[in-house]
Design a protein around this motif. Sequence first.
Motif, PDB file in Angstrom:
ATOM      1  N   UNK A   1      18.301  -3.221   0.350  1.00 18.27           N
ATOM      2  CA  UNK A   1      17.152  -2.668   1.064  1.00 18.27           C
ATOM      3  C   UNK A   1      15.893  -2.742   0.212  1.00 18.27           C
ATOM      4  N   UNK A   2      16.033  -2.376  -1.090  1.00 15.98           N
ATOM      5  CA  UNK A   2      14.867  -2.378  -1.977  1.00 15.98           C
ATOM      6  C   UNK A   2      14.316  -3.790  -2.145  1.00 15.98           C
ATOM      7  N   UNK A   3      15.216  -4.771  -2.307  1.00 12.04           N
ATOM      8  CA  UNK A   3      14.771  -6.156  -2.475  1.00 12.04           C
ATOM      9  C   UNK A   3      14.055  -6.648  -1.222  1.00 12.04           C
ATOM     10  N   UNK A   4      14.559  -6.261  -0.049  1.00 11.63           N
ATOM     11  CA  UNK A   4      13.912  -6.699   1.188  1.00 11.63           C
ATOM     12  C   UNK A   4      12.528  -6.064   1.330  1.00 11.63           C
ATOM     13  N   UNK A   5      12.438  -4.753   1.003  1.00  3.88           N
ATOM     14  CA  UNK A   5      11.127  -4.093   1.077  1.00  3.88           C
ATOM     15  C   UNK A   5      10.134  -4.767   0.144  1.00  3.88           C
ATOM     16  N   UNK A   6      10.583  -5.058  -1.086  1.00  2.68           N
ATOM     17  CA  UNK A   6       9.712  -5.732  -2.040  1.00  2.68           C
ATOM     18  C   UNK A   6       9.350  -7.135  -1.562  1.00  2.68           C
TER      19      UNK A   6
ATOM     20  N   UNK B   1       5.414 -10.878   0.443  1.00  9.77           N
ATOM     21  CA  UNK B   1       5.035 -11.860   1.453  1.00  9.77           C
ATOM     22  C   UNK B   1       3.686 -11.499   2.071  1.00  9.77           C
ATOM     23  N   UNK B   2       3.511 -10.211   2.393  1.00  9.28           N
ATOM     24  CA  UNK B   2       2.236  -9.772   2.960  1.00  9.28           C
ATOM     25  C   UNK B   2       1.098 -10.027   1.989  1.00  9.28           C
ATOM     26  N   UNK B   3       1.332  -9.716   0.708  1.00  8.31           N
ATOM     27  CA  UNK B   3       0.289  -9.897  -0.300  1.00  8.31           C
ATOM     28  C   UNK B   3      -0.091 -11.376  -0.449  1.00  8.31           C
ATOM     29  N   UNK B   4       0.919 -12.232  -0.500  1.00  6.30           N
ATOM     30  CA  UNK B   4       0.641 -13.655  -0.660  1.00  6.30           C
ATOM     31  C   UNK B   4      -0.070 -14.228   0.561  1.00  6.30           C
TER      32      UNK B   4
END
Length: 354
Positions: free
Chosen positions: A276-281, A286-289
């Motif tokens: 879950x943590x990896x997906x959130x990150x 992705x949003x930032x890029x």
Amino acid sequence: MYIQPKHDDGSRTHDIYCIAASMGGIEAISSLLADVPSDFPGAIFITQHTSASPRRNYLADIFGRHSNLPCHLAVDGMRFEKGNVYVAVPDRHLLIERATIRTTIGPKENYSRPAADPMFRSAAVHHGGAAVGIVLTGMLDDGAAGLEAIKQCGGKAIAQHPETAVAPDMPSNAIRYCDVDGILPLDGIATAMSVLAQTPAGETVTPSQQLLMELQFAMTVESNISAENRIGKLSPYMCPDCNGQMWRVQDSSIPRYRCHVGHAHTLLSMIEYHGDAAERMGWSMLRTLREKERLLRSLGEEETRLQRDDVAATYRDQADVVGQQAELISKAIKLSPEVGFAEPPTENIEYSQH
């Protein structure tokens, strides 16, 4: 404090029944309670994983509409009676003492409060050979360690046959890690309960010091590092709940870990957390890029408008690189793995007393 269960003249039967479920549990428990007769001579305790919202105090009402026995929300300090059903409330562990119920805000186990394992442990410690643990449908492996505790103290263990469960993980892992006495379809469990209710309780085995310490964790939010040092060895893992160091719990067939304030996790629950943590990150990156890519392209368009083509080309090249990075992150998110489980044994599908 441990109180040796009283067997009086040896006539005590199995009269403490603890039922645990998660995904698909409301329907499964409702069906099971509908099959339990109105003259059932035991006390039934239910832990169904719920959210922490106090507005979800509806489970006793739901179960009561199907049950032949009166259903109550568990209240701290309530004396329990045979022939009644007691349901854990949101955000509180349901613990069973000699004659009363405790509802505590002790550390979560496997991300759950209420959790199955503390309820099972309390029944094992205070009722020993008279306790019966039942694991129904649910994800991951809450309940397996607690069921093991019931068996260690002389009680009985039943698991729903995974093929009849909406979510087979909890019963599959109970079967995998605990020497259960029965692997039954959902519609056969009430009959097994009635048989046990007429069967003399097993010989109670004194609980281990480790089991007593683990039960104590569910009673308090105080740190107890010295107990953790006695409970296991320091591990390289950090607690997903509080980021504290975790200790590997010894003398348990299921790989389990506890931090210094008592949060408990199995390997599966920690894998779930990291997934879950990896997906959130991943989504955040992705949003930032993507936002950075849009900004660079906007700068390139502005430079083109100002007829600075060389500078505009540089921004477009940078945007292309960032876009490629975003595509890699997008592909990584889509590659999130599924966790598999060992197939449960196919024998012992009928209840038999050991």
